[in-house]
Structures are given as C-alpha cells and as structure tokens.
Design a protein around this motif. Structure first.
Motif, PDB file in Angstrom:
ATOM      1  N   ARG A 159      91.743  42.644  -0.846  1.00 58.46           N
ATOM      2  CA  ARG A 159      92.036  41.962  -2.105  1.00 58.46           C
ATOM      3  C   ARG A 159      93.496  42.174  -2.507  1.00 58.46           C
ATOM      4  O   ARG A 159      94.170  41.247  -2.978  1.00 58.46           O
ATOM      5  CB  ARG A 159      91.127  42.491  -3.210  1.00 58.46           C
ATOM      6  CG  ARG A 159      89.652  42.260  -2.987  1.00 58.46           C
ATOM      7  CD  ARG A 159      89.247  40.849  -3.310  1.00 58.46           C
ATOM      8  NE  ARG A 159      87.811  40.668  -3.124  1.00 58.46           N
ATOM      9  CZ  ARG A 159      87.169  39.539  -3.339  1.00 58.46           C
ATOM     10  NH1 ARG A 159      87.834  38.470  -3.739  1.00 58.46           N
ATOM     11  NH2 ARG A 159      85.861  39.445  -3.137  1.00 58.46           N
ATOM     12  N   THR A 160      93.976  43.389  -2.333  1.00 56.70           N
ATOM     13  CA  THR A 160      95.363  43.684  -2.684  1.00 56.70           C
ATOM     14  C   THR A 160      96.319  42.863  -1.828  1.00 56.70           C
ATOM     15  O   THR A 160      97.329  42.338  -2.321  1.00 56.70           O
ATOM     16  CB  THR A 160      95.644  45.185  -2.503  1.00 56.70           C
ATOM     17  OG1 THR A 160      94.723  45.945  -3.291  1.00 56.70           O
ATOM     18  CG2 THR A 160      97.059  45.518  -2.938  1.00 56.70           C
ATOM     19  N   HIS A 161      95.974  42.737  -0.549  1.00 58.38           N
ATOM     20  CA  HIS A 161      96.794  41.900   0.329  1.00 58.38           C
ATOM     21  C   HIS A 161      96.763  40.442  -0.122  1.00 58.38           C
ATOM     22  O   HIS A 161      97.783  39.750  -0.105  1.00 58.38           O
ATOM     23  CB  HIS A 161      96.291  42.017   1.768  1.00 58.38           C
ATOM     24  CG  HIS A 161      96.951  41.064   2.714  1.00 58.38           C
ATOM     25  ND1 HIS A 161      98.250  41.225   3.143  1.00 58.38           N
ATOM     26  CD2 HIS A 161      96.506  39.909   3.284  1.00 58.38           C
ATOM     27  CE1 HIS A 161      98.561  40.233   3.954  1.00 58.38           C
ATOM     28  NE2 HIS A 161      97.531  39.418   4.047  1.00 58.38           N
ATOM     29  N   GLN A 162      95.602  39.980  -0.550  1.00 52.34           N
ATOM     30  CA  GLN A 162      95.478  38.601  -1.013  1.00 52.34           C
ATOM     31  C   GLN A 162      96.355  38.358  -2.232  1.00 52.34           C
ATOM     32  O   GLN A 162      96.980  37.297  -2.363  1.00 52.34           O
ATOM     33  CB  GLN A 162      94.018  38.289  -1.332  1.00 52.34           C
ATOM     34  CG  GLN A 162      93.752  36.822  -1.649  1.00 52.34           C
ATOM     35  CD  GLN A 162      92.281  36.553  -1.895  1.00 52.34           C
ATOM     36  OE1 GLN A 162      91.509  37.470  -2.175  1.00 52.34           O
ATOM     37  NE2 GLN A 162      91.878  35.298  -1.795  1.00 52.34           N
ATOM     38  N   ILE A 163      96.424  39.331  -3.121  1.00 54.51           N
ATOM     39  CA  ILE A 163      97.272  39.199  -4.305  1.00 54.51           C
ATOM     40  C   ILE A 163      98.740  39.130  -3.897  1.00 54.51           C
ATOM     41  O   ILE A 163      99.521  38.332  -4.431  1.00 54.51           O
ATOM     42  CB  ILE A 163      97.031  40.372  -5.267  1.00 54.51           C
ATOM     43  CG1 ILE A 163      95.621  40.275  -5.860  1.00 54.51           C
ATOM     44  CG2 ILE A 163      98.071  40.385  -6.388  1.00 54.51           C
ATOM     45  CD1 ILE A 163      95.220  41.505  -6.647  1.00 54.51           C
ATOM     46  N   ALA A 170      94.791  33.086  -6.797  1.00 53.60           N
ATOM     47  CA  ALA A 170      93.957  32.981  -5.598  1.00 53.60           C
ATOM     48  C   ALA A 170      92.942  34.107  -5.522  1.00 53.60           C
ATOM     49  O   ALA A 170      91.777  33.892  -5.176  1.00 53.60           O
ATOM     50  CB  ALA A 170      94.839  32.983  -4.348  1.00 53.60           C
ATOM     51  N   ALA A 171      93.364  35.318  -5.860  1.00 56.14           N
ATOM     52  CA  ALA A 171      92.472  36.467  -5.755  1.00 56.14           C
ATOM     53  C   ALA A 171      91.336  36.409  -6.772  1.00 56.14           C
ATOM     54  O   ALA A 171      90.181  36.672  -6.453  1.00 56.14           O
ATOM     55  CB  ALA A 171      93.267  37.763  -5.936  1.00 56.14           C
ATOM     56  N   ARG A 180      87.549  32.179 -12.601  1.00 60.43           N
ATOM     57  CA  ARG A 180      88.781  31.604 -12.054  1.00 60.43           C
ATOM     58  C   ARG A 180      89.919  31.779 -13.053  1.00 60.43           C
ATOM     59  O   ARG A 180      89.689  31.920 -14.262  1.00 60.43           O
ATOM     60  CB  ARG A 180      88.606  30.124 -11.712  1.00 60.43           C
ATOM     61  CG  ARG A 180      88.274  29.220 -12.872  1.00 60.43           C
ATOM     62  CD  ARG A 180      87.822  27.848 -12.398  1.00 60.43           C
ATOM     63  NE  ARG A 180      87.532  26.936 -13.502  1.00 60.43           N
ATOM     64  CZ  ARG A 180      88.349  26.021 -13.957  1.00 60.43           C
ATOM     65  NH1 ARG A 180      89.554  25.879 -13.412  1.00 60.43           N
ATOM     66  NH2 ARG A 180      88.010  25.229 -14.955  1.00 60.43           N
ATOM     67  N   TRP A 181      91.114  31.786 -12.520  1.00 62.16           N
ATOM     68  CA  TRP A 181      92.317  31.925 -13.331  1.00 62.16           C
ATOM     69  C   TRP A 181      92.703  30.551 -13.869  1.00 62.16           C
ATOM     70  O   TRP A 181      92.940  29.620 -13.118  1.00 62.16           O
ATOM     71  CB  TRP A 181      93.448  32.517 -12.503  1.00 62.16           C
ATOM     72  CG  TRP A 181      94.713  32.748 -13.259  1.00 62.16           C
ATOM     73  CD1 TRP A 181      95.894  32.081 -13.104  1.00 62.16           C
ATOM     74  CD2 TRP A 181      94.939  33.719 -14.284  1.00 62.16           C
ATOM     75  NE1 TRP A 181      96.830  32.580 -13.971  1.00 62.16           N
ATOM     76  CE2 TRP A 181      96.269  33.582 -14.716  1.00 62.16           C
ATOM     77  CE3 TRP A 181      94.138  34.683 -14.886  1.00 62.16           C
ATOM     78  CZ2 TRP A 181      96.825  34.390 -15.703  1.00 62.16           C
ATOM     79  CZ3 TRP A 181      94.682  35.491 -15.865  1.00 62.16           C
ATOM     80  CH2 TRP A 181      96.005  35.341 -16.270  1.00 62.16           C
ATOM     81  N   LEU A 205      89.923  46.672 -15.050  1.00 63.95           N
ATOM     82  CA  LEU A 205      89.502  47.175 -13.748  1.00 63.95           C
ATOM     83  C   LEU A 205      88.724  46.108 -12.988  1.00 63.95           C
ATOM     84  O   LEU A 205      88.022  45.295 -13.587  1.00 63.95           O
ATOM     85  CB  LEU A 205      88.618  48.414 -13.918  1.00 63.95           C
ATOM     86  CG  LEU A 205      89.204  49.589 -14.700  1.00 63.95           C
ATOM     87  CD1 LEU A 205      88.141  50.653 -14.909  1.00 63.95           C
ATOM     88  CD2 LEU A 205      90.406  50.163 -13.974  1.00 63.95           C
ATOM     89  N   PHE A 206      88.835  46.143 -11.666  1.00 61.03           N
ATOM     90  CA  PHE A 206      88.048  45.291 -10.785  1.00 61.03           C
ATOM     91  C   PHE A 206      87.284  46.208  -9.832  1.00 61.03           C
ATOM     92  O   PHE A 206      87.890  47.027  -9.139  1.00 61.03           O
ATOM     93  CB  PHE A 206      88.946  44.326 -10.014  1.00 61.03           C
ATOM     94  CG  PHE A 206      89.710  43.385 -10.899  1.00 61.03           C
ATOM     95  CD1 PHE A 206      89.101  42.255 -11.421  1.00 61.03           C
ATOM     96  CD2 PHE A 206      91.034  43.639 -11.231  1.00 61.03           C
ATOM     97  CE1 PHE A 206      89.803  41.386 -12.251  1.00 61.03           C
ATOM     98  CE2 PHE A 206      91.749  42.783 -12.067  1.00 61.03           C
ATOM     99  CZ  PHE A 206      91.126  41.652 -12.582  1.00 61.03           C
ATOM    100  N   ILE A 207      85.946  46.071  -9.806  1.00 64.56           N
ATOM    101  CA  ILE A 207      85.093  47.023  -9.106  1.00 64.56           C
ATOM    102  C   ILE A 207      84.199  46.292  -8.108  1.00 64.56           C
ATOM    103  O   ILE A 207      83.356  45.482  -8.501  1.00 64.56           O
ATOM    104  CB  ILE A 207      84.211  47.805 -10.104  1.00 64.56           C
ATOM    105  CG1 ILE A 207      85.078  48.473 -11.176  1.00 64.56           C
ATOM    106  CG2 ILE A 207      83.364  48.835  -9.375  1.00 64.56           C
ATOM    107  CD1 ILE A 207      84.275  49.132 -12.290  1.00 64.56           C
TER     108      ILE A 207
END
Length: 342
Positions: A159-163, A170-171, A180-181, A205-207
């Motif tokens: 996910r961090t890579h996607q951001i 997109a993430a 969605r954003w 936070l995202f869990i």
C-alpha cells in the motif's frame, strides 16, 4: 454518503498499522456469523463449540452479542483505534475493559433497531465484553498471529508503494468497498446516508484485517481508523491457481512465486503467501532474476519484485492454454502437492 473531511496535514501524517484487537473483532464476527474469511476456512467445529459454550455460560454477554452485532454497525467502545503506545492485544483490550458501563449502554442505545435489553444494565458490562474478546483472541487469533501479522505488514508495504507511485487517490479508492477519494480534502468512507464529519487534527489510521468488507472506528476527537480487507494477499493463501504446465516447466515453488508477482511484492510478502522460508524464496527469486522473468526496485526500506514483460507473457500463455485444454478424466496431472497451509 458518509464523507470525512481531511486536512492536508492529517492525510500526510496518517499511517498504516497492525492491530491485534481489530483482527480479533474480525474473527469474532466470523465466529458469530459462521462466516469464512479470505484465505481461511470457516471457524473449526471446536472453535465454534467453544464460542457457543462461552455465550451459554454468560446470558448477559449472549444478549449483548445479539444487540451489538447489527448490520453495518458496531459499538465504538468495542473497536477503539490503537493508541501510539499500544503494542500488544493486552494493551488494546484494556481500553475496552475500562469503558464505563454507562458509556457502553449509551452507545448501544444509538444503534438502529430494537431497544437495549434491560439485562444489559449491569455494572461490569464492559469487563464481560472484554473477557469475551480475550477468549476469541486466545482461541482463534493468537495461535496464528505471527503469520497473520507478517501478511498484514506485507500488505502495508504494498500500500505504501502504491501511494508513492499513484498517490493517495489511487490507494484509498481501492482500499475497501464504497470508499474513494473525492478530492478537495473529502474521503468517501461508505455509501450510507450520514452527515459529513470533520476530522480536524485527528490521527488517521489504516488497519488491514481478514474482514471481507471492513469498517470505520473512532475515539473522538483524537483518533479515527479505517479497517480494510487485506487485499488479494490472504485470498491467495491455500488456493492453488498456478497453471500445471508452468509448474512442470519451472517447478512448483518457482512457478508459484512468478504467478504471484502480478503486482510488486517484497520477499516478506512472498514468504507469508507461500509458507516457505526466506532463503528458499530468495534462491528462487535469484533464478527468476537471472532468467529476466522478474525485476526488482527499491521502495523505501523494502525491495519489491515484479514480473517483466517476458514473465507476464509466460504466465499468460500457460494460463490461457490451461483454460482451453481438457485433459480428460484419465489424464496424468502429476502427483498432488501438499499445501503448506493445511
């Protein structure tokens, strides 16, 4: 629709984290609803029997479960977002245990549906609920927690890579159903008809979890959390979708690794997905690198591996060929391979 207004600083300082209590809640739902979770079987007969016996031994808790687990709703005090100092399940569960009974009852009263049953008006309601969650943790999550944690941490790396490559839009848009954003500091968290909520300077936070849909949680006004399905990773565990011809060509482990690199993954992810040791996965990755079927690149402190066009073509050709091939009932498919996740 439910919308959170998020400032630039709040979004920039948000973080991914792993929560043992969150995963316990996911398992609690699976036990109560007899629902399978991605990549895992239904709760075992022993787990289900133990859970039912646990409820039968405490009618107050049984009544609480019937009241609390309503569609699209969960009491806030059961799912507090982890605090920075929380490191273990016991750190997180203490906040549930310390909730005043009056607060727990007031939250139950806000749920849609029937009124709160009178038998729940007991002074130790929160303690009983915490004890039930502790039972779920001990019997269904803790034995497998190291592996689940590795998979969640691998998902966070992806996910961090996607951001870093596609941005937050997109993430977030692919994180969970209905989310969605929207732009201009607005995050749609679901499609329910709720008034917008301003997060201000709260921690976000995202869990990841084995939940099939996820939920949102908060401890107003300091912390908010989005619990999301661990996308794709747990769904792959125990499911052999590698073409047989590819396994015959490359070997079962190497073929499995190549098939799983449809999106960039770290060695930690691949270890968690396959159940093989780090050295084994590393050796097979080196062979695939030397054959120019995969490449690698650094993302922060992690190294991500991904298929080259040649690797994509090899997997695609074998998958397509298998779709249009009927080997017949007597064809030799080779010896069945033992799953690492039985």
């Amino acid at each position: 629709m439910g919308v959170w207004r998020i400032g630039t600083d709040t979004l920039a300082q948000s973080r991914f984290t792993v929560s043992a209590l969150t995963e316990t809640l996911a398992s609690f739902h699976a036990l109560e609803k007899r629902r399978t979770v991605p990549g895992r079987r239904l709760p075992t007969a022993a787990q289900t029997a133990g859970y039912r016996a646990r409820l039968a031994a405490d009618p107050v808790v049984a009544s609480f479960v019937r009241t609390a687990l309503r569609r699209n709703w969960i009491p806030d005090f059961m799912s507090p977002p982890p605090r920075p100092e929380d490191r273990t399940f016991h750190d997180e569960i203490r906040w549930v245990r310390q909730t005043p009974a009056a607060v727990a009852l007031a939250e139950l009263a806000t749920a849609p549906g029937e009124a709160v049953p009178p038998e729940l008006a007991v002074p130790d309601l929160s303690i009983r609920v915490a004890d039930l969650l502790h039972w779920v943790w001990s019997h269904t999550v803790r034995p497998d927690w190291p592996n689940r944690r590795r998979v969640f941490e691998a998902d966070i790396v992806a996910r961090t890579h996607q951001i870093s490559t596609g941005g937050w839009a997109a993430a977030l848009s692919g994180m969970r159903q209905g989310m969605r954003w929207l732009g201009d500091g607005r995050l749609q968290i679901n499609t329910h008809d709720h008034p917008p909520r301003d997060l201000g300077d709260a921690q976000l936070l995202f869990i990841p979890s084995t939940t099939p849909r996820g939920w949102v949680a908060w401890d107003q006004p300091q912390r908010y959390a989005v619990v999301y399905p661990c996308a794709g990773l747990l769904c792959d565990i125990g499911q052999d979708t590698v073409p047989h011809a590819l396994k015959a060509l490359l070997g079962p482990v190497r073929a499995g690794v190549l098939s799983q690199l449809d999106t960039p993954k770290s060695t930690t992810q691949l270890v968690a997905l396959n159940g093989y040791g780090l050295g084994t996965v590393g050796r097979h990755l080196k062979v695939l690198l030397d054959a120019r079927l995969v490449r690698r690149r650094r993302s922060g402190r992690s190294v991500l591996y991904y298929r080259t066009p040649a690797g994509n073509q090899l997997v695609g050709v074998q998958s397509t060929a298998e779709l249009f091939t009927d080997p017949g009932p007597t064809a030799d498919r080779g010896r069945p391979e033992r799953s690492k996740h039985q």
